[in-house]
Design a protein around this motif. Structure first.
Motif, short mmCIF file in Angstrom:
data_model
loop_
_atom_site.label_atom_id
_atom_site.label_comp_id
_atom_site.label_asym_id
_atom_site.label_seq_id
_atom_site.Cartn_x
_atom_site.Cartn_y
_atom_site.Cartn_z
N MET A 129 139.25 49.63 -13.65
CA MET A 129 138.51 48.36 -13.53
C MET A 129 137.94 48.18 -12.12
SD MET A 129 138.30 47.19 -16.46
CE MET A 129 137.74 45.52 -16.30
N GLY A 130 138.59 48.75 -11.11
CA GLY A 130 138.03 48.72 -9.77
C GLY A 130 136.74 49.53 -9.68
N VAL A 131 136.73 50.69 -10.34
CA VAL A 131 135.51 51.51 -10.38
C VAL A 131 134.42 50.76 -11.14
CG1 VAL A 131 134.53 53.66 -11.29
CG2 VAL A 131 136.75 53.69 -10.16
N ARG A 132 134.80 50.06 -12.21
CA ARG A 132 133.83 49.28 -12.98
C ARG A 132 133.23 48.17 -12.12
NH1 ARG A 132 134.07 43.86 -15.90
NH2 ARG A 132 132.24 44.01 -17.20
N ALA A 133 134.07 47.48 -11.34
CA ALA A 133 133.56 46.42 -10.48
C ALA A 133 132.62 46.99 -9.41
CB ALA A 133 134.71 45.68 -9.82
N ALA A 134 132.97 48.16 -8.88
CA ALA A 134 132.11 48.80 -7.88
C ALA A 134 130.77 49.19 -8.52
CB ALA A 134 132.80 50.03 -7.31
N CYS A 135 130.80 49.69 -9.75
CA CYS A 135 129.54 50.01 -10.45
C CYS A 135 128.67 48.77 -10.61
CB CYS A 135 129.83 50.62 -11.82
SG CYS A 135 130.43 52.30 -11.79
N PHE A 136 129.28 47.66 -10.98
CA PHE A 136 128.52 46.43 -11.19
C PHE A 136 127.90 45.93 -9.88
CE2 PHE A 136 128.08 41.82 -11.65
CZ PHE A 136 127.31 41.77 -12.80
N VAL A 137 128.69 45.94 -8.81
CA VAL A 137 128.17 45.47 -7.51
C VAL A 137 127.06 46.39 -7.02
CG1 VAL A 137 128.80 45.16 -5.08
CG2 VAL A 137 130.28 44.27 -6.88
N LEU A 138 127.28 47.71 -7.11
CA LEU A 138 126.25 48.64 -6.65
C LEU A 138 124.98 48.56 -7.51
CD1 LEU A 138 128.43 51.75 -5.79
CD2 LEU A 138 127.26 50.20 -4.20
N MET A 139 125.15 48.28 -8.80
CA MET A 139 123.99 48.14 -9.68
C MET A 139 123.11 46.98 -9.22
SD MET A 139 124.00 47.17 -13.72
CE MET A 139 124.61 45.53 -13.40
N VAL A 140 123.71 45.91 -8.77
CA VAL A 140 122.95 44.73 -8.35
C VAL A 140 122.38 44.91 -6.94
CG1 VAL A 140 123.15 42.27 -7.82
CG2 VAL A 140 124.26 43.21 -9.84
N LEU A 141 123.14 45.55 -6.04
CA LEU A 141 122.74 45.62 -4.64
C LEU A 141 121.74 46.73 -4.31
CD1 LEU A 141 126.12 44.91 -2.81
CD2 LEU A 141 124.21 43.34 -3.24
N ILE A 142 121.81 47.87 -5.00
CA ILE A 142 120.94 48.99 -4.65
C ILE A 142 119.53 48.73 -5.18
CG2 ILE A 142 120.50 51.45 -5.01
CD1 ILE A 142 123.48 51.90 -5.03
N THR A 143 118.57 48.76 -4.26
CA THR A 143 117.17 48.63 -4.64
C THR A 143 116.41 49.79 -4.02
OG1 THR A 143 116.77 47.20 -2.76
CG2 THR A 143 117.17 46.12 -4.87
N PRO A 144 115.35 50.28 -4.46
CA PRO A 144 114.65 49.91 -5.69
C PRO A 144 115.42 50.39 -6.91
CG PRO A 144 113.58 51.81 -4.75
CD PRO A 144 114.68 51.42 -3.80
N TYR A 145 115.25 49.67 -7.99
CA TYR A 145 115.93 50.02 -9.22
C TYR A 145 115.34 51.30 -9.79
CZ TYR A 145 117.58 45.24 -8.80
OH TYR A 145 118.15 44.09 -8.33
N GLY A 146 116.19 52.13 -10.34
CA GLY A 146 115.74 53.41 -10.91
C GLY A 146 116.78 53.95 -11.88
N TRP A 147 116.80 55.26 -11.99
CA TRP A 147 117.73 55.90 -12.93
C TRP A 147 119.19 55.66 -12.53
CZ3 TRP A 147 121.16 59.43 -11.13
CH2 TRP A 147 120.91 59.99 -9.89
N HIS A 148 119.45 55.60 -11.21
CA HIS A 148 120.81 55.37 -10.76
C HIS A 148 121.31 53.97 -11.16
CE1 HIS A 148 118.04 54.18 -7.55
NE2 HIS A 148 118.91 53.21 -7.28
N THR A 149 120.39 53.00 -11.27
CA THR A 149 120.77 51.67 -11.72
C THR A 149 121.25 51.72 -13.17
OG1 THR A 149 119.08 50.76 -10.25
CG2 THR A 149 119.99 49.28 -11.93
N LEU A 205 124.77 53.25 -13.22
CA LEU A 205 125.76 52.27 -12.79
C LEU A 205 125.97 51.19 -13.85
CD1 LEU A 205 124.75 51.96 -9.04
CD2 LEU A 205 126.80 53.06 -9.96
N ALA A 206 124.88 50.76 -14.52
CA ALA A 206 125.01 49.77 -15.59
C ALA A 206 125.80 50.34 -16.76
CB ALA A 206 123.62 49.32 -16.07
N LEU A 207 125.57 51.59 -17.08
CA LEU A 207 126.33 52.24 -18.15
C LEU A 207 127.81 52.30 -17.79
CD1 LEU A 207 126.09 53.70 -20.88
CD2 LEU A 207 125.90 55.83 -19.60
N GLY A 208 128.12 52.61 -16.52
CA GLY A 208 129.50 52.63 -16.06
C GLY A 208 130.14 51.25 -16.14
N ALA A 209 129.38 50.20 -15.76
CA ALA A 209 129.90 48.83 -15.81
C ALA A 209 130.12 48.36 -17.24
CB ALA A 209 128.94 47.88 -15.09
#
Length: 120
Positions: A32-52, A55-59
């Motif tokens: 669940m810690g990895v899931r929370a990190a995926c969610f935070v990184l999904m929102v913070l990393i810009t520009p959005y792309g394939w990595h988003t 991370l969303a799939l991981g969350a």
């Protein structure tokens, strides 16, 4: 019922329920810690792309795996019990008389002496 005459082996016992639950909760918290990190990184990393999307799939998927891993206990059926029988044969019987055993210190008690008497 026929009773077994063989000694039970402590190595063939399953882990204690408290230890099993503790290890499963640790796995759950890490996932669940990895899931929370995926969610935070999904929102913070810009520009959005394939990595988003990764991370969303991981969350989205990690909570399912965290719950499944937390609810599944460890398989203890495949553990092999160690033989509790002694591996070393017994030595010859020790000598019985104190004179034959030089490593034994023998103490003899003496009656209490009179006050002022010199002890030997």
């Amino acid at each position: 019922m026929k009773k077994s005459t063989r000694a039970q082996s402590a190595t063939s016992l399953p882990p204690a329920p408290r230890d099993d639950a503790s290890s499963r909760m640790t796995t759950y918290y890490i996932t669940m810690g990895v899931r929370a990190a995926c969610f935070v990184l999904m929102v913070l990393i810009t520009p959005y792309g394939w990595h988003t999307a990764v991370l969303a799939l991981g969350a989205i998927v990690l909570p399912y795996f965290a719950v499944v891993l937390a609810n599944v206990g460890k398989d203890t059926r495949s553990r092999v019990a160690e033989n509790p029988e002694r591996a070393i044969t017994a030595a010859a019987a020790p000598p019985q008389s104190p004179a034959e055993r030089p490593d034994v210190i023998r103490l003899d008690e003496q009656p209490p002496s009179e006050p002022g008497a010199i002890q030997k």
